[in-house]
Design a protein around this motif. Structure first.
Motif, mmCIF file in Angstrom:
data_model
loop_
_atom_site.group_PDB
_atom_site.id
_atom_site.type_symbol
_atom_site.label_atom_id
_atom_site.label_comp_id
_atom_site.label_asym_id
_atom_site.label_seq_id
_atom_site.Cartn_x
_atom_site.Cartn_y
_atom_site.Cartn_z
ATOM 1 N N TYR A 117 -12.842 6.584 24.557
ATOM 2 C CA TYR A 117 -12.011 7.032 23.441
ATOM 3 C C TYR A 117 -12.844 7.292 22.192
ATOM 4 N N SER A 118 -13.917 6.550 22.001
ATOM 5 C CA SER A 118 -14.787 6.780 20.845
ATOM 6 C C SER A 118 -15.461 8.147 20.934
ATOM 7 N N LEU A 119 -15.982 8.495 22.106
ATOM 8 C CA LEU A 119 -16.619 9.801 22.283
ATOM 9 C C LEU A 119 -15.598 10.933 22.153
ATOM 10 N N TRP A 166 -16.145 32.559 14.847
ATOM 11 C CA TRP A 166 -17.014 31.704 15.637
ATOM 12 C C TRP A 166 -16.788 30.227 15.313
ATOM 13 N N VAL A 167 -16.358 29.955 14.094
ATOM 14 C CA VAL A 167 -16.004 28.575 13.745
ATOM 15 C C VAL A 167 -14.832 28.094 14.602
ATOM 16 N N PHE A 168 -13.843 28.973 14.794
ATOM 17 C CA PHE A 168 -12.691 28.595 15.619
ATOM 18 C C PHE A 168 -13.072 28.482 17.091
ATOM 19 N N TYR A 169 -13.991 29.301 17.570
ATOM 20 C CA TYR A 169 -14.487 29.128 18.931
ATOM 21 C C TYR A 169 -15.152 27.763 19.095
ATOM 22 N N PHE A 170 -15.869 27.342 18.074
ATOM 23 C CA PHE A 170 -16.502 26.026 18.070
ATOM 24 C C PHE A 170 -15.446 24.918 18.135
ATOM 25 N N PHE A 171 -14.347 25.090 17.392
ATOM 26 C CA PHE A 171 -13.252 24.120 17.430
ATOM 27 C C PHE A 171 -12.639 24.033 18.825
ATOM 28 N N ILE A 172 -12.467 25.172 19.472
ATOM 29 C CA ILE A 172 -11.895 25.188 20.827
ATOM 30 C C ILE A 172 -12.803 24.436 21.800
ATOM 31 N N LEU A 173 -14.119 24.627 21.648
ATOM 32 C CA LEU A 173 -15.068 23.922 22.504
ATOM 33 C C LEU A 173 -14.974 22.413 22.305
ATOM 34 N N MET A 174 -14.872 21.956 21.071
ATOM 35 C CA MET A 174 -14.790 20.528 20.784
ATOM 36 C C MET A 174 -13.480 19.925 21.278
ATOM 37 N N THR A 175 -12.392 20.663 21.146
ATOM 38 C CA THR A 175 -11.105 20.169 21.642
ATOM 39 C C THR A 175 -11.137 20.031 23.159
ATOM 40 N N SER A 176 -11.746 20.980 23.829
ATOM 41 C CA SER A 176 -11.882 20.898 25.290
ATOM 42 C C SER A 176 -12.753 19.713 25.684
ATOM 43 N N SER A 177 -13.780 19.420 24.891
ATOM 44 C CA SER A 177 -14.647 18.276 25.175
ATOM 45 C C SER A 177 -13.890 16.962 25.034
ATOM 46 N N LEU A 218 -12.214 16.346 28.208
ATOM 47 C CA LEU A 218 -13.194 15.985 29.229
ATOM 48 C C LEU A 218 -13.561 14.508 29.167
ATOM 49 N N PHE A 219 -13.754 13.980 27.966
ATOM 50 C CA PHE A 219 -14.172 12.591 27.823
ATOM 51 C C PHE A 219 -13.093 11.612 28.285
#
Length: 502
Positions: free
Chosen positions: A303-305, A464-475, A478-479
């Motif tokens: 949960y921390s990650l 590209w900032v929003f693409y970065f947000f999408i990547l982090m939300t998907s991560s 995953l965790f």
């Protein structure tokens, strides 16, 4: 066939209503508004970034300045040659704040478990208010502008503000048990969003007089709140002669099995459940567990990650949304501040509804998974929002619902679950430590993210900032995927047992 006790659904509000007193209400309100005030002072900085940037780049903002006023006087506050460098420095300040905030959370959690939570919280609020006043108001009144001084002040502010969240979550965890925790903490965790709304409102009201007055107002209110907390907050029921939460839950554990921590391992044998990280204390006073012991508790690291990725996205909206609306659409700063409130409104509703659903299911991770999947779609939609304030506000609220809601749940209800699971049963002194670990790791991710946002925006564009947000939300998904799979299996298993019982 009788239904096993662990499968009986108890009303989420049953234990809450039967044990609620006026002391619970006072604790709820005091902790709610104390953290709201801390967030309001943070929000002030993000809401006045455009004004600060203008103040730090006078020649760039006013090309005719030498003709209108003496050049030396006009450029006395000159820190940067252009707005781009000023924006990058503002992002650096956000990163400095969050890194120091993250470090402070790891320390504040352990300190809060060993000292009086009321003292720690009150000290953090009052001292932070003084630092905010010095940063935004005193330096402007004295016309003193220095990059290193700003960095030092904001680093100290991060350390002081870190005392807030672990303390208020620990106090709430001491007063409110598992019954209805998702709903109660979901509603209560709106304190951050309410603080954002309050900060945006106060800043927009006095911004016309100068950004220094926005810092003055929020710092003054926060200092007054710290004084009230010092004299009025009760950190645990035993201070007024009420039974402690752990003892009360033990008495009804057979009847109300729903009060068992969601983080408990259902596959552990009864003999293993007798194990406790806590050493037996002859005076029945539980001792605070160690930092590394808290890290080893089930679910804490995952949960921390996950929260590191999610808080990066959530705090990017927190720090950059008004600036984005002004920069991308050309809307006035005060209008952008007021419009950004809708993101927090969505987060308030999302945290409350999702917390209630998790109470009904008695599982948190599946609710988070569904919300985060929807968050990916809402981020994609918001990145393509037209230049229309009503449409932008609606999509913004939806985005806040699916991002702010899970963020509130992880930082409050789930942190309380992790700090009160079977391995630390009877130890309320694990709450602040676990909360500090989860929120501290999240703040590290958020700190890195704020600098990355400024770099991506400067070298590419906002898309590209929003693409970065999408990547982090998907991560994030995953965790916590192992926890999602495990809890879905438990839900299906319970459903099969109910069908057989019928």
């Amino acid at each position: 066939m009788a239904v096993p006790g662990s499968l009986r659904r108890q009303p989420a509000s049953r234990g809450l209503v039967s044990h609620c007193t006026h002391h619970h209400i006072v604790v709820f309100l005091l902790t709610f508004f104390s953290y709201s005030l801390l967030h309001a002072s943070r929000k002030t900085f993000s809401n006045v970034k455009v004004s600060i940037s203008s103040q730090w780049t006078p020649s760039f903002q006013n090309s005719t300045a030498p003709e209108l006023r003496p050049y030396e006087l006009w450029n006395s506050s000159h820190l940067f040659p252009n707005a781009e460098e000023a924006t990058l420095f503002l992002g650096t300040l956000d990163t400095i704040f969050l890194f120091s905030y993250a470090v402070g959370l790891f320390v504040s959690g352990t300190v809060g478990d060993r000292l009086n939570l009321r003292w720690v919280l009150s000290f953090g609020m009052c001292s932070s208010a003084l630092v905010v006043f010095s940063f935004g108001t005193l330096t402007e009144w004295l016309h003193f502008y220095n990059k290193w001084f700003y960095c030092c002040l904001w680093a100290v502010n991060g350390l002081l503000q870190s005392t807030g969240w672990p303390c208020v979550v620990a106090v709430m965890g001491n007063w409110f048990g598992k019954a209805g925790r998702g709903f109660v903490f979901g509603l209560w965790s709106a304190c951050a969003s309410v603080g954002n709304i309050l900060g945006a409102f106060l800043a927009s009201c006095v911004l016309k007089y100068g950004y220094e007055y926005a810092f003055l107002v929020t710092a003054s209110v926060q200092f007054a709140g710290g004084v009230i907390v010092f004299f009025g907050l009760l950190t645990s029921p035993k201070e007024v002669g009420l039974p402690e939460l752990g003892a009360d839950e033990d008495e009804v554990s057979v009847e109300e099995d729903a009060n068992r921590p969601l983080m408990g391992n259902d596959d552990v044998d009864d003999d293993d459940r007798n194990y406790s990280i806590q050493a037996t204390d002859n005076n029945n006073q539980p001792k605070a567990i160690g930092f590394f012991q808290a890290c080893c508790l089930p679910g804490v690291v995952l949960y921390s990650l996950a929260y590191a990725c999610l808080k990066l996205v959530n705090y990017s909206f927190f720090f950059w949304l008004p600036f984005y609306l002004n920069n991308n659409f050309g809307w006035k700063e005060a209008e952008a501040d007021q419009l950004s409130i809708w993101y927090d409104v969505g987060g308030i509703i999302g945290g409350t509804i999702q917390g209630l659903i998790s109470d009904v299911l008695q599982k948190r991770a599946p609710v988070l998974a569904v919300s985060l999947l929807c968050a990916v779609g809402s981020l994609f939609g918001y990145s393509r929002s037209p230049n229309s304030k009503p449409i932008n506000a609606v999509i913004m609220a939806i985005t806040g619902f699916f991002i702010g809601g899970p963020s509130n749940m992880i930082s409050s209800a789930i942190s309380a679950d992790l700090g009160r699971q079977d391995l630390v049963k009877g130890s309320s002194e694990a709450l602040a430590t676990v909360t500090g670990i989860v929120d501290g790791t999240g703040s590290i991710g958020a700190a890195v993210g704020q600098y990355l946002v400024s770099l991506i925006q400067e070298n590419l564009d906002w898309m590209w900032v929003f693409y970065f947000f999408i990547l982090m939300t998907s991560s994030t998904i995953l965790f916590i995927s192992p926890l999602i799979v495990r809890e879905i299996r438990l839900l299906l298993h319970e459903q099969r047992l109910r069908m057989l019982a019928e």
